[in-house]
Design an enzyme around this catalytic site. Structure first.
Site, PDB file in Angstrom:
ATOM      1  N   GLU B  60       0.817  -1.223   0.000  1.00 47.63           N
ATOM      2  CA  GLU B  60       0.000   0.000   0.000  1.00 47.63           C
ATOM      3  C   GLU B  60       0.845   1.265   0.000  1.00 47.63           C
ATOM      4  O   GLU B  60       0.536   2.223  -0.716  1.00 47.63           O
ATOM      5  CB  GLU B  60      -0.955  -0.002   1.205  1.00 47.63           C
ATOM      6  CG  GLU B  60      -2.114  -0.988   1.087  1.00 47.63           C
ATOM      7  CD  GLU B  60      -1.749  -2.418   1.449  1.00 47.63           C
ATOM      8  OE1 GLU B  60      -0.601  -2.650   1.912  1.00 47.63           O
ATOM      9  OE2 GLU B  60      -2.605  -3.310   1.284  1.00 47.63           O
ATOM     10  N   HIS B 129     -10.824  -5.400  10.027  1.00 47.57           N
ATOM     11  CA  HIS B 129     -11.448  -5.158   8.717  1.00 47.57           C
ATOM     12  C   HIS B 129     -12.789  -4.447   8.840  1.00 47.57           C
ATOM     13  O   HIS B 129     -13.616  -4.544   7.939  1.00 47.57           O
ATOM     14  CB  HIS B 129     -11.657  -6.485   7.967  1.00 47.57           C
ATOM     15  CG  HIS B 129     -10.414  -7.003   7.302  1.00 47.57           C
ATOM     16  ND1 HIS B 129      -9.268  -7.275   7.993  1.00 47.57           N
ATOM     17  CD2 HIS B 129     -10.149  -7.302   6.004  1.00 47.57           C
ATOM     18  CE1 HIS B 129      -8.347  -7.728   7.149  1.00 47.57           C
ATOM     19  NE2 HIS B 129      -8.854  -7.743   5.945  1.00 47.57           N
TER      20      HIS B 129
END
Lengths: 326, 323
Positions: B60, B129
């Site tokens: 990322e 998440h």
């Protein structure tokens, strides 16, 4: 160390390289003086001792190439031909500085010169360099990006992510590692399981080389030219590790208690500026008078830069809120 | 007017950008061959080619930073971070480079990047998440943070995001992709910093963003049975924040409840309440209140997870406490 001279360079260019290295040196010595006087604040990371790397790598670049670097950025900026007075004014926090006084020592920018910033979070500049190179490739341009990093940066995840991406996408980036032996006060051997750092490039299928003679501007330049040619030929990124030494501490705040004088002294013998001027003299490419004239010229330029910085205004309070958004 | 899903509205905005500017590209994890983990970019790689719809490694910081670099070079990247949870791995690039490069360069640089990402919980994905971190980014000068609650807003705000010369965090909610709403046929944009009165009412201002907007609208319906006429304000963007719309509303209703999905402690709702206190204190008939998520790492088990996310009932109860 070799005493011969790279004969492909005209004498004028050899003298320019010497002058630039001397300019970097004096700029920083005088910066340290003004740090002591309180005219410069924050961190001041000096590049003294490493001048051959900046000049050896940047002197062969084209105007359309870009440079991204770390917080020890004065040498790169001056080698790129950024305005000495505007660089000094930035250190003084003045509105005439290269970043309008908002960046300081660690954040020099000059987009006109392709100098896309000193970046002060270790490793953070690497993905940025990959992105600039991505744009080059996307647009079909053959310019390249030089990304300076220190030995401390290679243990960051961003180093590995960036090397992988640049290699995967065959991007024109020269990763230029300035290995000065220390990440702040921690020796490379105490921080890197693989202290021969350029070997890390193998992991990412990136061509690499270690230049042991980082105090020799010709050796650095030759190694850089090889890398540049490789990249311009469309072969993707290149990782060049240059061995050098930081003559001063990490920053002005560093008492340098982690290394002994007997370690430092042999390096001081390898002063890149002395090595270059001695070789020019030995090969009858300059004279003591000419070197004195260069010294005087550099001294004047730095004096004028300091005068400019002193006389320049601080940013006005309303500039606090400008430049946050485009 | 066409009925579009939130997903299709975003797709339409992305395709419009790809067609109108060859320097727009989309980059992210599984945006190409896989079609996007929420199927937003499904079919794009076939249509626009691998040069412009770019699958990245799971890195990322690397690929977000690459997008930022391309933006600094003048391109118009749209980078997708699969979920806002993973954006933490790119936070150095977003906060230290994208948000600050213009300021630190004295205005020499602009960073016209759109970072699309997905927020929210409620999918039994447990603590790593299920987060809603958009409020963190809304504290960073130099960024813009966009939080559409419906298809029409998503398209109008995405158009503004693509046109904006600044770094924009475009935050979508995972449970909104299938939601439908009327989307105008004619071209329109929604400027940043313009909140929307999603429901007009006289008795209380419920202020929300992202999926808590439809939840708040449901709460307003529940409150009708109590004879309480609630106004619902959709902030639409957190940064810039349109304070005027909700301040005007509070002047009218004299009561305020701010709703968000993330942890209540230290959340963005606290900022909204501070603004109300500073600008509309004299209009308040009671304290400005908030309804946020439980201050816990989100549990996996469904009955526990349901306790962590504000529901219409929880919002309605909080409103009732003001009467």
């Amino acid at each position: 160390m070799s005493t011969s001279i790279d004969s492909t360079l005209p004498r004028s260019e050899l003298l320019t390289m010497l002058r630039t290295m001397k300019l970097i040196r004096r700029f920083e010595e005088r910066s340290a003086e003004h740090y002591g006087r309180g005219n410069i604040g924050g961190f001041l990371h000096l590049y003294i001792g490493e001048e051959a790397v900046a000049v050896g790598v940047i002197s062969p670049l084209r105007d359309d190439d870009k440079i991204v670097t770390h917080y020890r950025d004065h040498g790169h900026a001056l080698a790129r031909g950024m305005d000495t007075a505007a660089c000094m004014a930035e250190l003084f926090g003045k509105s005439t500085g290269v970043s309008g006084g908002k960046g300081g020592s660690m954040h020099f920018f000059d987009v006109e010169k392709g100098f896309m910033g000193g970046h002060a979070i270790v490793g953070g500049q690497l993905p940025l360099a990959v992105g600039l190179a991505f744009a080059n490739r996307y647009r079909g341009e053959d310019s390249l990006v030089v990304c300076f990093l220190g030995d401390g940066a290679v243990n960051e995840g961003e180093f590995h992510e960036s090397m992988n991406l640049a290699s995967l996408w065959n991007l024109p980036v020269l990763f230029l590692l300035e290995n000065n032996g220390f990440g702040m006060g921690t020796r490379v051997e105490r921080a890197s399981a693989q202290p021969v750092i350029h070997r890390l490039a193998d992991r990412h299928n990136v061509r690499s080389h270690r230049e042991e003679n980082g105090q020799d501007v010709f050796a650095v330049r030759e190694a850089a030219l090889d890398a540049i040619e490789y990249i311009r030929d469309g072969n993707g990124p290149y990782f060049l590790e240059v061995m050098t030494y930081r003559f001063r501490g990490h920053s002005m705040a560093d008492p340098i208690e982690y290394r002994q004088q007997h370690e430092v002294e042999p390096w001081l013998e390898l002063d890149p500026i002395k090595l270059l001027s001695d070789r020019l003299l030995a090969n009858d490419l300059t004279t003591a008078d000419e070197i004195n004239a260069i010294d005087e010229d550099v001294e004047n330029e730095v004096n004028e830069a300091i005068q400019f910085a002193l006389e320049s205004p601080f940013p006005k309070p309303d500039e606090l809120y400008s430049d946050i958004y485009a | 007017m066409a009925q579009l899903t939130y997903r299709d509205a975003i797709r339409a905005g992305l395709e419009e950008a790809l067609r109108s500017n060859p320097e727009v590209f989309i980059m992210g994890e599984d945006v190409g061959a896989y079609g996007g983990s929420y199927a937003v970019t499904k079919g794009f790689m076939e249509e626009y080619g691998e040069e412009r719809i770019i699958d990245t490694p799971i890195a990322e910081s690397g690929f977000v930073g690459t997008g930022i670099g391309a933006a600094i070079a003048g391109m118009s990247p749209i980078v997708e971070i699969m979920t806002i949870n993973f954006s933490l791995l790119a936070m150095d690039q977003i906060v230290h480079i994208a948000a600050k490069a213009r300021y630190m360069s004295g205005g020499q640089i602009s960073v016209p990047i759109v970072i699309r990402t997905v927020s929210g919980g409620g999918n039994m994905l447990a603590a790593t998440h299920s987060q809603s971190l958009e409020g963190w980014y809304a504290r960073v000068p130099g960024l813009k943070v966009v939080t559409p609650s419906n298809a029409a807003d998503a398209l109008g705000l995405l158009r503004s995001a693509v046109a904006d010369p600044n770094p924009v965090m475009f935050v979508e909610h995972s449970l909104l992709y299938g939601s439908r709403s009327e989307v105008p046929d004619e071209h329109y944009t929604i400027p940043f910093g313009s909140a929307r009165v999603a429901r007009s009412g006289a008795d209380v201002s419920i202020i929300a963003y992202l999926r808590r907007v439809p939840i708040s609208l449901q709460a307003a319906e529940l409150l009708e049975d109590d004879g309480i006429d609630a106004e619902v304000i959709d902030l639409r963007t957190l940064l810039p924040l349109d304070t005027q719309t909700f301040i005007d509303s509070v002047h009218k209703t004299n009561r305020a409840v701010v709703v968000e999905e993330t942890w209540e402690f230290g959340g963005f709702a606290g900022e909204v309440i501070a603004q109300i206190n500073e600008k509309a204190f004299d209009s308040l008939d009671g304290p400005a209140l908030r309804v946020g998520g439980a201050n816990v790492p989100t549990p996996y088990s469904r009955p526990l997870e349901l306790l962590t996310i504000p529901t219409p009932e929880m919002v309605a109860d909080k409103v009732r406490s003001l009467f």
